[in-house]
Design a protein around this motif. Structure first.
Motif, PDB file in Angstrom:
ATOM      1  N   VAL A 109      93.190  95.551  39.804  1.00 59.16           N
ATOM      2  CA  VAL A 109      94.306  94.854  39.151  1.00 59.16           C
ATOM      3  C   VAL A 109      95.153  94.153  40.203  1.00 59.16           C
ATOM      4  O   VAL A 109      95.562  93.002  40.007  1.00 59.16           O
ATOM      5  CB  VAL A 109      95.153  95.839  38.307  1.00 59.16           C
ATOM      6  CG1 VAL A 109      96.398  95.169  37.767  1.00 59.16           C
ATOM      7  CG2 VAL A 109      94.312  96.412  37.177  1.00 59.16           C
ATOM      8  N   SER A 110      95.382  94.798  41.334  1.00 60.93           N
ATOM      9  CA  SER A 110      96.177  94.166  42.397  1.00 60.93           C
ATOM     10  C   SER A 110      95.500  92.909  42.920  1.00 60.93           C
ATOM     11  O   SER A 110      96.160  91.904  43.179  1.00 60.93           O
ATOM     12  CB  SER A 110      96.384  95.135  43.556  1.00 60.93           C
ATOM     13  OG  SER A 110      97.216  96.188  43.150  1.00 60.93           O
ATOM     14  N   LYS A 111      94.177  92.949  43.078  1.00 57.44           N
ATOM     15  CA  LYS A 111      93.454  91.767  43.551  1.00 57.44           C
ATOM     16  C   LYS A 111      93.562  90.621  42.546  1.00 57.44           C
ATOM     17  O   LYS A 111      93.697  89.463  42.929  1.00 57.44           O
ATOM     18  CB  LYS A 111      91.981  92.107  43.793  1.00 57.44           C
ATOM     19  CG  LYS A 111      91.763  92.950  45.018  1.00 57.44           C
ATOM     20  CD  LYS A 111      90.306  93.351  45.128  1.00 57.44           C
ATOM     21  CE  LYS A 111      90.134  94.410  46.200  1.00 57.44           C
ATOM     22  NZ  LYS A 111      88.776  94.958  46.223  1.00 57.44           N
ATOM     23  N   ILE A 112      93.508  90.940  41.272  1.00 56.43           N
ATOM     24  CA  ILE A 112      93.623  89.896  40.243  1.00 56.43           C
ATOM     25  C   ILE A 112      95.037  89.339  40.214  1.00 56.43           C
ATOM     26  O   ILE A 112      95.247  88.130  40.105  1.00 56.43           O
ATOM     27  CB  ILE A 112      93.216  90.457  38.864  1.00 56.43           C
ATOM     28  CG1 ILE A 112      91.716  90.774  38.862  1.00 56.43           C
ATOM     29  CG2 ILE A 112      93.561  89.487  37.745  1.00 56.43           C
ATOM     30  CD1 ILE A 112      91.233  91.553  37.659  1.00 56.43           C
ATOM     31  N   LEU A 113      96.038  90.210  40.338  1.00 55.31           N
ATOM     32  CA  LEU A 113      97.439  89.777  40.256  1.00 55.31           C
ATOM     33  C   LEU A 113      97.950  89.157  41.559  1.00 55.31           C
ATOM     34  O   LEU A 113      99.081  88.680  41.601  1.00 55.31           O
ATOM     35  CB  LEU A 113      98.333  90.964  39.862  1.00 55.31           C
ATOM     36  CG  LEU A 113      98.076  91.560  38.474  1.00 55.31           C
ATOM     37  CD1 LEU A 113      99.010  92.726  38.236  1.00 55.31           C
ATOM     38  CD2 LEU A 113      98.211  90.507  37.394  1.00 55.31           C
ATOM     39  N   ARG A 114      97.132  89.168  42.596  1.00 56.24           N
ATOM     40  CA  ARG A 114      97.550  88.608  43.879  1.00 56.24           C
ATOM     41  C   ARG A 114      97.999  87.149  43.727  1.00 56.24           C
ATOM     42  O   ARG A 114      98.937  86.715  44.378  1.00 56.24           O
ATOM     43  CB  ARG A 114      96.382  88.716  44.854  1.00 56.24           C
ATOM     44  CG  ARG A 114      96.631  88.175  46.215  1.00 56.24           C
ATOM     45  CD  ARG A 114      95.456  88.331  47.140  1.00 56.24           C
ATOM     46  NE  ARG A 114      94.274  88.845  46.440  1.00 56.24           N
ATOM     47  CZ  ARG A 114      93.182  89.281  47.024  1.00 56.24           C
ATOM     48  NH1 ARG A 114      93.095  89.270  48.320  1.00 56.24           N
ATOM     49  NH2 ARG A 114      92.168  89.721  46.321  1.00 56.24           N
TER      50      ARG A 114
END
Length: 131
Positions: A109-114
């Protein structure tokens, strides 16, 4: 014929393969020159088959690499999944809820929301006892 055999044997050794042969097969077969000649011919035929098989294997590998598949591990979410995840986050779901809904890790999720800092959330810092 023996020169062809030596060059074929050299090719196998350079390819990193170790040839094995047993008594009465390929090379050996007693000390009769006719038997040896037949054994060398049989081994040369084997080398031709091996060479054809080896070149087929290389062609098969090339066709796999030319395909449209991306190398590496498959992505956890496809494009629709990513857009659904972003919509869920915009609707107010927490990162933990989004992780559970889509069965992905927090790092995914963090990679997508980066690329979407407005959806990332604020880091609250370490929780200290007594505060």
């Amino acid at each position: 014929m023996p020169d062809t055999f030596i060059s074929d044997l050299s090719m196998i050794l350079k390819s990193g393969y170790i040839p094995y042969w047993a008594q009465g097969d390929f090379i050996s077969g007693g000390y009769d020159s006719d038997e040896r000649r037949e054994a060398v011919i049989a081994f040369s035929r084997y080398l031709d088959q091996f060479s054809a098989w080896h070149s087929k294997g290389k062609q098969g590998k090339k066709s796999i690499t030319v395909s449209s598949r991306r190398p590496g591990r498959p992505q956890a979410l496809d494009e629709k999944g990513v857009s659904d995840l972003l919509a869920a986050r915009r609707s107010g779901k927490t990162i933990g809820e989004v992780c559970r809904i889509f069965s992905v890790s927090r790092s995914t999720v963090s990679k997508i929301l980066r690329n979407y800092p407005e959806l990332k959330g604020k880091w609250k810092g370490p929780v200290s006892p007594g505060k």
